[in-house]
Design an enzyme around this catalytic site. Sequence first.
Site, PDB file in Angstrom:
ATOM      1  N   ALA A 151       0.831  -1.209   0.000  1.00 13.24           N
ATOM      2  CA  ALA A 151       0.000   0.000   0.000  1.00 13.24           C
ATOM      3  C   ALA A 151       0.862   1.254   0.000  1.00 13.24           C
ATOM      4  O   ALA A 151       0.621   2.187  -0.776  1.00 13.24           O
ATOM      5  CB  ALA A 151      -0.942  -0.009   1.202  1.00 13.24           C
ATOM      6  N   TYR A 152       1.851   1.277   0.862  1.00 12.56           N
ATOM      7  CA  TYR A 152       2.717   2.459   0.957  1.00 12.56           C
ATOM      8  C   TYR A 152       3.466   2.683  -0.356  1.00 12.56           C
ATOM      9  O   TYR A 152       3.491   3.797  -0.892  1.00 12.56           O
ATOM     10  CB  TYR A 152       3.707   2.285   2.107  1.00 12.56           C
ATOM     11  CG  TYR A 152       4.628   3.469   2.299  1.00 12.56           C
ATOM     12  CD1 TYR A 152       4.163   4.643   2.888  1.00 12.56           C
ATOM     13  CD2 TYR A 152       5.959   3.418   1.886  1.00 12.56           C
ATOM     14  CE1 TYR A 152       4.997   5.737   3.060  1.00 12.56           C
ATOM     15  CE2 TYR A 152       6.797   4.504   2.057  1.00 12.56           C
ATOM     16  CZ  TYR A 152       6.316   5.663   2.641  1.00 12.56           C
ATOM     17  OH  TYR A 152       7.146   6.742   2.819  1.00 12.56           O
ATOM     18  N   ALA A 153       4.069   1.609  -0.897  1.00 11.20           N
ATOM     19  CA  ALA A 153       4.836   1.750  -2.137  1.00 11.20           C
ATOM     20  C   ALA A 153       3.941   2.203  -3.291  1.00 11.20           C
ATOM     21  O   ALA A 153       4.307   3.089  -4.072  1.00 11.20           O
ATOM     22  CB  ALA A 153       5.524   0.428  -2.471  1.00 11.20           C
ATOM     23  N   SER A 155       1.159   3.865  -3.085  1.00 11.77           N
ATOM     24  CA  SER A 155       0.717   5.250  -2.863  1.00 11.77           C
ATOM     25  C   SER A 155       1.806   6.237  -3.245  1.00 11.77           C
ATOM     26  O   SER A 155       1.526   7.297  -3.817  1.00 11.77           O
ATOM     27  CB  SER A 155       0.293   5.449  -1.405  1.00 11.77           C
ATOM     28  OG  SER A 155       1.403   5.502  -0.532  1.00 11.77           O
TER      29      SER A 155
END
Length: 245
Positions: A151-153, A155
């Site tokens: 999710a972080y990557a 985003s």
Amino acid sequence: MKGRSAIVTGAARGLGQAIARKLLEEGARVAIWDQDGEAAQDSAEQLSDIGPTHSCAVDITSPEEVATALAATRKMLGEISILVCNAAIPGPNVPAAELASTDWARVMEVNVTGTLLCCQAVIPDMVARGYGRIVTIGSVAGKEPGPRIAAYAASKAAVISLTKTLGRELATTGVTVNCVAPGAIRTRIFDGWPESYVQELLAKIPMNRFGTPEELAEIVAFVASRRASFSTGAVFDMSGGRADY
């Protein structure tokens, strides 16, 4: 930057606070935006001996709250010339196959939609005045994603793409939009990650150390200044040699 007004999101602590401090040192008036209103006020008070500050409690995923905070900031600091979109959340450190859809959605809402809403709020007046500096904070993870941070990557890859799009759309307006993509900087974002994973991150950095908030702030201050006058839609890496494109 002297006499110009800036907004830094997620500036109650950590990287955002370091960026706010540097912009103040460069002569800007700075609004501290953060979801934690009490912490934002404390941060503004801590930094007020450097230059004029203002704090706002704001959920950047709410268009209404962003509009309210912008109106209050303008009233206190004047028209906004600089926006630094720093606010972000890391999301869970789990394999993508185990990632809950609600966690995915929340990371995208804060990191991507929140960035877009803040940009949309300031762009019309910046364009009307013929000057503006928007700096998004991406991540090397958005260019070279690792395991367990889907999710972080994703985003941060979206933030990089959004930056490039806005940079091209606004290229002839006097408003530049650039991204600073740091590698690993040890702040509280690491608190929810296993130490073994943190050490894996360190092993990927050719300089064999983590970056510092102050190093990030130096690059942001340059990109947010008149000196970076011929850069837009660009990504400025700060990865200790990790990123290669």
